[in-house]
Scaffold this active site. Sequence first.
Site, PDB file in Angstrom:
ATOM      1  N   CYS A  88       0.933  -1.136   0.076  1.00 59.34           N
ATOM      2  CA  CYS A  88       0.279  -0.152  -0.126  1.00 59.34           C
ATOM      3  C   CYS A  88       0.825   1.350  -0.126  1.00 59.34           C
ATOM      4  CB  CYS A  88      -1.040  -0.125   1.083  1.00 59.34           C
ATOM      5  SG  CYS A  88      -0.263  -0.545   2.699  1.00 59.34           S
ATOM      6  N   SER A  89       1.038   1.859   1.177  1.00 60.99           N
ATOM      7  CA  SER A  89       1.621   3.234   1.235  1.00 60.99           C
ATOM      8  C   SER A  89       2.403   3.478   2.520  1.00 60.99           C
ATOM      9  CB  SER A  89       0.740   4.086   0.600  1.00 60.99           C
ATOM     10  OG  SER A  89      -0.429   4.242   1.518  1.00 60.99           O
TER      11      SER A  89
END
Lengths: 215, 124
Positions: A118-119
């Site tokens: 994801c991030s």
Amino acid sequence: MGDNHDHDHDHVHDHDGQDVPSATALRVKALESLLVEKGLVDPAALDALIDTYESKIGPRNGARVVARAWADPAYKQRLLKDASSAIAELGYSGAQGEHMVVVENTPSVHNLVVCTLCSCYPWPVLGLPPVWYKSYAYRSRAVIDPRGVLAELGVSLAEDVSVRVWDSTSEIRYLVLPLRPPNTDNLEEEALADLVSRDSMIGVALPVAPEGRAR
Amino acid sequence: MSLPDRAAGLPGLPKDGNGPVFAEPWQAQAFALAVELSRRGAFTWTEWADMLAAVLREATARGAPDDGSRYYEHWLVALERLCLAKGLTDLGTLDGRTDAWEAAYRRTPHGKPVELQAGDSAST
């Protein structure tokens, strides 16, 4: 309710009323108002969070950490041993900074940080991630072909330099400690921090050499 | 930052100047909601990251643009799903409230604060 709903047209503007926000913005507003009513979130806390991430936290924090590590060998040892605590010494802590790991570039090892799923990103020292960090292109290519990604970015490494890729997670977030550029012995910490870009702490760039000096 | 954004020049990667952190106010609100709910224990950050990762995987799988520009749309989907899964609200209430806000904007004259009316939507 007494007013006429008209869901059949797509216009977002009624002459009688105000501009209607986008459907997405309305969804956020709906969720937020429900959560506020239930006492699950506090509007003042939300405003404070937004202000913090819009204006108070950014890569300048990380640059100061790197500069301190370059200038103070004892600090660097603490940073490499327990990054979260050492970073907190400079006043940077909070969400996504709880379990930090600092990875040190050396003449033989270059480190690159990604979050493939994801991030995940070290907010207290770098702020929120740039758009490209969140893209599928970077998330996938950084692992498959880190040298190719680096080369495209103009980071050319000698063949005997190995590249290590660190995949951030919701539990561990990485920060790269770049190599200190040459000819910087006389610089104060604040001037050193000016050489440290956000991208160099992700590992997709190298610190800039001081202006007016040969590299 | 005055330093050049080196990664902006990477072919195949989206450009990212040193623009605002949030492109639109709703992105900031959605961001803050997730952080605050996690901070107050409504869900753990690991649960959040897992949900966001799942939504991103789905977007990639269906071929949606995933250049990072729609990141906060995915973020919002993950937030709604986790709130529903945790029982913080339910779909009917959420949809009803969305319609109520739309109606409130349409009926409120310019320059007046937009407010819900009693009975616009139940909060339980």
